[in-house]
Motif scaffolding. Structure first.
Motif, short mmCIF file in Angstrom:
data_model
loop_
_atom_site.label_atom_id
_atom_site.label_comp_id
_atom_site.label_asym_id
_atom_site.label_seq_id
_atom_site.Cartn_x
_atom_site.Cartn_y
_atom_site.Cartn_z
N TYR A 167 0.82 -1.21 0.00
CA TYR A 167 0.00 0.00 0.00
C TYR A 167 0.85 1.26 0.00
CZ TYR A 167 -3.93 -3.05 0.90
OH TYR A 167 -4.89 -4.02 0.80
N GLY A 168 2.06 1.16 0.51
CA GLY A 168 2.95 2.32 0.48
C GLY A 168 3.50 2.58 -0.91
N VAL A 169 3.70 1.54 -1.69
CA VAL A 169 4.28 1.68 -3.03
C VAL A 169 3.20 1.91 -4.09
CG1 VAL A 169 5.60 0.45 -4.79
CG2 VAL A 169 6.23 0.24 -2.40
N THR A 170 2.05 1.28 -3.93
CA THR A 170 1.00 1.34 -4.95
C THR A 170 -0.02 2.40 -4.59
OG1 THR A 170 1.26 -1.05 -5.18
CG2 THR A 170 -0.64 -0.06 -6.23
N PRO A 171 -0.27 3.35 -5.50
CA PRO A 171 -1.29 4.37 -5.22
C PRO A 171 -2.69 3.76 -5.13
CG PRO A 171 0.07 4.99 -7.11
CD PRO A 171 0.42 3.59 -6.76
N VAL A 172 -3.53 4.35 -4.29
CA VAL A 172 -4.87 3.85 -4.09
C VAL A 172 -5.68 3.91 -5.39
CG1 VAL A 172 -7.03 4.20 -2.82
CG2 VAL A 172 -4.85 4.48 -1.67
N GLY A 173 -5.47 4.95 -6.17
CA GLY A 173 -6.18 5.10 -7.45
C GLY A 173 -5.89 3.95 -8.40
N ARG A 174 -4.65 3.50 -8.43
CA ARG A 174 -4.28 2.37 -9.30
C ARG A 174 -4.97 1.08 -8.84
NH1 ARG A 174 1.85 1.64 -9.88
NH2 ARG A 174 1.59 3.66 -10.87
#
Length: 130
Positions: free
Chosen positions: A56-63
């Motif tokens: 979750y820190g690396v991957t944006p929530v929008g993606r």
């Protein structure tokens, strides 16, 4: 006059039965689509809940949301129609072959030979395409 009326009644019965089968097929595909969508949503959600905090820190929530919604969109909108068309085409081919063999039994050997050739070409293509 009676044969014309009999023909119309038989034609109407076949048309009504055909409409009924199309309705049943669409209802079944819609129901199976809902079941598949719920199952996929549950598995995707459990995978997201089991992901590490670094994900979750690396991957944006929008993606994540975009991927989630696009995958469910495919399952909801595209997959049931494609499965329905596949089943319909397969049944059409089966009924056509059965009709040809019943009407003209001499068509059975060439159709069997054609099926074997088709199977061989299919296997060759699968080996070559990998």
């Amino acid at each position: 006059r009676t044969s014309l009326l009999t023909g119309l009644v038989i034609y109407s019965a076949f048309a009504s039965i055909s409409c009924l089968f199309v309705l049943l097929q669409r209802a079944l595909m819609a129901q199976l689509g809902v079941v598949g969508s719920r199952r996929m949503h549950g598995k995707m959600l459990s995978s997201l809940m089991g992901a590490s905090m670094s994900f979750y820190g690396v991957t944006p929530v929008g993606r994540i949301i975009n991927r989630f919604s696009s995958d469910l969109d495919v399952v909801d909108n595209n997959l049931p129609g494609q499965i329905g068309e596949n089943v319909s085409t397969t049944l059409g081919v089966i009924f056509a072959v059965v009709t040809m063999v019943v009407v003209s039994p001499y068509m059975a050997p060439p159709l069997l030979l054609l099926a074997l050739v088709y199977y061989g070409v299919q296997n060759y293509y699968l080996i070559v395409s990998r």
